[in-house]
Design a protein around this motif. Structure first.
Motif, mmCIF file in Angstrom:
data_model
loop_
_atom_site.group_PDB
_atom_site.id
_atom_site.type_symbol
_atom_site.label_atom_id
_atom_site.label_comp_id
_atom_site.label_asym_id
_atom_site.label_seq_id
_atom_site.Cartn_x
_atom_site.Cartn_y
_atom_site.Cartn_z
ATOM 1 N N THR A 8 -8.910 4.246 -4.099
ATOM 2 C CA THR A 8 -8.290 3.221 -3.266
ATOM 3 C C THR A 8 -6.805 3.208 -3.578
ATOM 4 O OG1 THR A 8 -10.281 1.886 -3.285
ATOM 5 C CG2 THR A 8 -8.231 0.765 -2.734
ATOM 6 N N LEU A 9 -5.980 3.383 -2.583
ATOM 7 C CA LEU A 9 -4.529 3.434 -2.764
ATOM 8 C C LEU A 9 -3.915 2.110 -2.359
ATOM 9 C CD1 LEU A 9 -3.899 6.975 -1.281
ATOM 10 C CD2 LEU A 9 -4.205 6.343 -3.675
ATOM 11 N N ASP A 10 -3.067 1.596 -3.220
ATOM 12 C CA ASP A 10 -2.391 0.326 -2.953
ATOM 13 C C ASP A 10 -0.894 0.592 -2.888
ATOM 14 O OD1 ASP A 10 -1.394 -2.224 -2.812
ATOM 15 O OD2 ASP A 10 -2.364 -2.933 -4.641
ATOM 16 N N PHE A 11 -0.298 0.449 -1.700
ATOM 17 C CA PHE A 11 1.123 0.701 -1.525
ATOM 18 C C PHE A 11 1.920 -0.596 -1.451
ATOM 19 C CE2 PHE A 11 -0.273 4.960 -0.588
ATOM 20 C CZ PHE A 11 0.723 5.704 -1.189
ATOM 21 N N THR A 12 1.505 -1.604 -2.222
ATOM 22 C CA THR A 12 2.303 -2.806 -2.377
ATOM 23 C C THR A 12 3.640 -2.370 -2.962
ATOM 24 O OG1 THR A 12 0.372 -4.203 -2.709
ATOM 25 C CG2 THR A 12 2.457 -4.996 -3.619
ATOM 26 N N HIS A 13 4.737 -2.909 -2.419
ATOM 27 C CA HIS A 13 6.047 -2.449 -2.867
ATOM 28 C C HIS A 13 7.107 -3.535 -2.719
ATOM 29 C CE1 HIS A 13 5.854 -1.709 1.447
ATOM 30 N NE2 HIS A 13 7.172 -1.888 1.453
ATOM 31 N N LYS A 14 8.191 -3.333 -3.457
ATOM 32 C CA LYS A 14 9.363 -4.202 -3.339
ATOM 33 C C LYS A 14 10.579 -3.307 -3.147
ATOM 34 C CE LYS A 14 12.095 -7.818 -5.371
ATOM 35 N NZ LYS A 14 12.210 -8.861 -6.364
ATOM 36 N N ILE A 15 11.389 -3.628 -2.147
ATOM 37 C CA ILE A 15 12.620 -2.883 -1.886
ATOM 38 C C ILE A 15 13.753 -3.672 -2.535
ATOM 39 C CG2 ILE A 15 14.166 -1.979 -0.117
ATOM 40 C CD1 ILE A 15 11.682 -1.993 1.771
ATOM 41 N N VAL B 290 12.970 -7.343 -0.193
ATOM 42 C CA VAL B 290 11.730 -7.527 0.569
ATOM 43 C C VAL B 290 10.541 -7.051 -0.265
ATOM 44 C CG1 VAL B 290 10.416 -6.685 2.566
ATOM 45 C CG2 VAL B 290 12.771 -7.423 2.843
ATOM 46 N N MET B 291 9.489 -7.861 -0.304
ATOM 47 C CA MET B 291 8.259 -7.508 -1.016
ATOM 48 C C MET B 291 7.122 -7.489 -0.003
ATOM 49 S SD MET B 291 6.906 -7.626 -4.346
ATOM 50 C CE MET B 291 5.245 -7.573 -4.953
ATOM 51 N N GLN B 292 6.375 -6.397 0.020
ATOM 52 C CA GLN B 292 5.228 -6.271 0.922
ATOM 53 C C GLN B 292 3.976 -6.075 0.075
ATOM 54 O OE1 GLN B 292 5.006 -6.769 4.022
ATOM 55 N NE2 GLN B 292 7.031 -6.460 4.872
ATOM 56 N N GLY C 64 -3.163 1.597 3.915
ATOM 57 C CA GLY C 64 -2.557 1.794 5.230
ATOM 58 C C GLY C 64 -1.126 2.256 5.139
ATOM 59 N N MET C 65 -0.460 2.172 6.280
ATOM 60 C CA MET C 65 0.882 2.708 6.443
ATOM 61 C C MET C 65 1.855 1.563 6.707
ATOM 62 S SD MET C 65 2.095 5.301 9.473
ATOM 63 C CE MET C 65 1.101 6.672 8.953
ATOM 64 N N PHE C 66 2.775 1.358 5.763
ATOM 65 C CA PHE C 66 3.860 0.406 5.967
ATOM 66 C C PHE C 66 4.971 1.166 6.676
ATOM 67 C CE2 PHE C 66 1.676 -1.409 2.328
ATOM 68 C CZ PHE C 66 1.675 -2.757 2.630
ATOM 69 N N GLN C 67 5.420 0.660 7.814
ATOM 70 C CA GLN C 67 6.452 1.344 8.587
ATOM 71 C C GLN C 67 7.657 0.430 8.770
ATOM 72 O OE1 GLN C 67 3.953 1.989 12.061
ATOM 73 N NE2 GLN C 67 3.989 4.200 11.646
ATOM 74 N N TYR C 68 8.841 1.003 8.575
ATOM 75 C CA TYR C 68 10.099 0.310 8.808
ATOM 76 C C TYR C 68 10.900 1.145 9.801
ATOM 77 C CZ TYR C 68 8.851 -2.211 4.563
ATOM 78 O OH TYR C 68 8.195 -2.967 3.625
ATOM 79 N N PHE C 69 11.214 0.550 10.947
ATOM 80 C CA PHE C 69 12.010 1.237 11.971
ATOM 81 C C PHE C 69 13.428 0.671 11.892
ATOM 82 C CE2 PHE C 69 7.614 1.284 13.341
ATOM 83 C CZ PHE C 69 7.423 2.626 13.654
ATOM 84 N N LEU C 70 14.369 1.516 11.489
ATOM 85 C CA LEU C 70 15.744 1.087 11.253
ATOM 86 C C LEU C 70 16.667 1.601 12.343
ATOM 87 C CD1 LEU C 70 15.777 2.183 7.520
ATOM 88 C CD2 LEU C 70 15.380 -0.109 8.347
ATOM 89 N N LYS C 71 17.493 0.725 12.867
ATOM 90 C CA LYS C 71 18.538 1.111 13.821
ATOM 91 C C LYS C 71 19.857 0.980 13.073
ATOM 92 C CE LYS C 71 19.844 2.156 18.016
ATOM 93 N NZ LYS C 71 19.444 3.353 18.689
#
Length: 190
Positions: A35-42, A61-63, A80-87
């Motif tokens: 089981t993969l846990d991609f909890t993260h803090k930027i 930001v913490m997810q 799952g997949m955490f996605q960030y769309f940056l402009k």
């Protein structure tokens, strides 16, 4: 990390990565029963040199990976997949001294896609993905010093506004007092 001035992405994902044709592939076989846990803090994400008033929307930001429905985690199910769309928008900041700093600012849209079980045909690669696109428009921010005349005009506007509001309040109180006095003079109860 240096990036080219073209749209692209960078990501953090499990597994050994390699190129096959024009595809970027991750070998997830070693993690099939995990089981993969991609909890993260930027902590910080910026494009370019900082300038006064610069705000990076992803700083701090913490997810936290959502728990599967039912509260139980099945073996082999990735979060799952955490996605960030940056402009990304190129920005020039010009100081009062006419010194200029070239930088970038960005806006972000966040998304989370839960990974389907691989046995059910799930194809989402679990991880944290940043997709960036550069804007063709450049923003120029320039510091300016206000003149004394501008300051004086603002003070006069504030004082005039206070007089106008106090005049409205005074008129309302006066009219209410006149109505009450007329009723008292006529002998009516208030």
């Amino acid at each position: 990390m240096q990036v080219n001035k073209v749209a692209g992405n960078f990501h953090f994902a499990a597994g050994h990565s390699y190129q096959q044709g024009s595809m970027h592939i991750h070998d997830m076989a070693p993690f099939a029963d995990k089981t993969l846990d991609f909890t993260h803090k930027i902590h910080s994400l910026s494009y370019g040199q900082p300038y006064p008033g610069m705000r990076n929307p992803l700083d701090g930001v913490m997810q936290v990976a959502p728990q599967p429905k039912g509260g139980e985690t099945k073996k082999g199910t990735a979060t799952g997949m955490f996605q960030y769309f940056l402009k990304v928008v190129p920005t020039d900041y010009v100081y009062l001294s006419q010194k200029s700093t070239e930088s970038n600012q960005y806006s972000v849209t966040e998304n989370f896609r839960a990974a389907a079980d691989a046995s059910a045909g799930g194809r989402n690669l679990p991880g944290v993905f940043f997709f960036y696109d550069l804007s063709p428009i450049r923003v120029r921010i320039q510091e300016q010093k206000s003149s004394f005349l501008h300051f004086l005009t603002n003070v006069c506007a504030i004082v005039g506004g206070i007089f106008a509001v106090s005049g409205l309040i005074d008129n309302t109180v006066y009219q209410a007092e006149q109505v009450i006095r007329k009723k008292i003079d006529l002998g009516k109860n208030i």
